[in-house]
Design an enzyme around this catalytic site. Structure first.
Site, short mmCIF file in Angstrom:
data_model
loop_
_atom_site.label_atom_id
_atom_site.label_comp_id
_atom_site.label_asym_id
_atom_site.label_seq_id
_atom_site.Cartn_x
_atom_site.Cartn_y
_atom_site.Cartn_z
N TYR A 164 -22.73 31.27 -0.03
CA TYR A 164 -23.67 32.06 0.77
C TYR A 164 -23.07 33.40 1.20
O TYR A 164 -23.50 33.97 2.21
CB TYR A 164 -24.12 31.26 2.00
CG TYR A 164 -25.19 30.22 1.69
CD1 TYR A 164 -26.39 30.57 1.06
CD2 TYR A 164 -25.01 28.88 2.04
CE1 TYR A 164 -27.37 29.62 0.79
CE2 TYR A 164 -26.01 27.92 1.77
CZ TYR A 164 -27.18 28.31 1.14
OH TYR A 164 -28.16 27.38 0.88
N GLU A 173 -22.66 30.22 -8.89
CA GLU A 173 -22.83 29.00 -8.07
C GLU A 173 -22.39 27.75 -8.85
O GLU A 173 -21.78 26.84 -8.27
CB GLU A 173 -24.29 28.88 -7.64
CG GLU A 173 -24.70 29.98 -6.67
CD GLU A 173 -26.21 30.03 -6.40
OE1 GLU A 173 -26.95 29.18 -6.95
OE2 GLU A 173 -26.64 30.91 -5.63
N HIS A 198 -32.20 24.23 -2.47
CA HIS A 198 -31.67 25.52 -2.90
C HIS A 198 -31.88 25.63 -4.40
O HIS A 198 -31.73 24.64 -5.13
CB HIS A 198 -30.17 25.62 -2.60
CG HIS A 198 -29.53 26.77 -3.34
ND1 HIS A 198 -29.55 28.05 -2.85
CD2 HIS A 198 -28.91 26.82 -4.56
CE1 HIS A 198 -28.95 28.86 -3.74
NE2 HIS A 198 -28.55 28.14 -4.77
N ASN A 239 -35.10 23.74 4.65
CA ASN A 239 -36.19 23.82 3.66
C ASN A 239 -35.93 23.03 2.38
O ASN A 239 -36.40 23.38 1.31
CB ASN A 239 -36.51 25.29 3.36
CG ASN A 239 -35.27 26.06 2.95
OD1 ASN A 239 -34.21 25.46 2.73
ND2 ASN A 239 -35.38 27.37 2.81
N LYS A 252 -30.72 19.84 -0.11
CA LYS A 252 -29.92 20.11 1.08
C LYS A 252 -29.83 18.87 1.97
O LYS A 252 -30.60 17.92 1.79
CB LYS A 252 -30.56 21.28 1.85
CG LYS A 252 -30.56 22.60 1.07
CD LYS A 252 -31.19 23.70 1.91
CE LYS A 252 -31.18 25.04 1.19
NZ LYS A 252 -31.69 26.14 2.06
#
Ligand code: IDP
Ligand code: MG
Length: 142
Positions: A53, A134, A123, A120, A13
């Site tokens: 998402y 995805e 992914h 975080n 990310k």
């Protein structure tokens, strides 16, 4: 045992990319024994993030999540190997980096920054269906 060779979508990310952790994440994936079969650095656009998402639409962290994910370059990878979907989720650790076990990517390298969305670092797809969906969004040519 997982009979089928699996593929998973991994994203380093924008927080991980900014912090120079792309190499460290890829190192852990390769050290585990998975193969990187697609790799690209790009700033995610809001339209594809909304598809990616979709399950989180309407949740309080949804807008901050899309804002954060479109805030700069991220590294997109497709990885391959038996059991790599669950295997990478284990390498990544729990969603909340405070709770993620030491030894995991989020546990070793992540922390809570007091923001509306957890930054975080990575992914990873959570099922074979999510992975196919995805990968289709981010690597439509693959
Ligand atoms: P995952 O990335 O571990 O699969 P998801 O539940 O799919 O977690 O959530 C997607 C992303 O949204 C998380 O990685 C994290 O960045 C953010 N997120 C999830 N739940 C929360 C929350 O309760 N507060 C803040 N951010 C969250
Ligand atoms: Mg998820």
């Amino acid at each position: 045992m997982t009979e089928q060779i699996e593929r998973s979508l991994v994203i380093v990310k924008p927080d991980g990319y900014r912090r120079g952790l792309t190499g460290e994440v890829l190192r852990r994936i390769e050290a585990k024994g998975y193969t990187v079969v697609e790799l690209a650095v790009r700033t995610p656009d809001r339209e594809r993030l909304a598809q990616h998402y979709a399950e989180h639409e309407g949740k309080p962290f949804y807008e901050p999540l899309v804002e954060f994910m479109s805030s700069g370059p991220a590294t997109f990878a497709v990885i391959e190997g038996h059991g790599c979907i669950a295997g990478f989720r284990a390498l990544a650790g729990a969603t909340n980096p405070t709770e993620a076990a030491p030894g995991s990517i989020r546990g070793d390298l992540g922390r809570d920054w007091g923001l509306k969305v957890q930054q975080n670092i990575v992914h990873g797809s959570d099922s074979a269906e999510s992975a196919a969906r995805e990968i289709g969004i981010w690597f439509p040519e693959s």
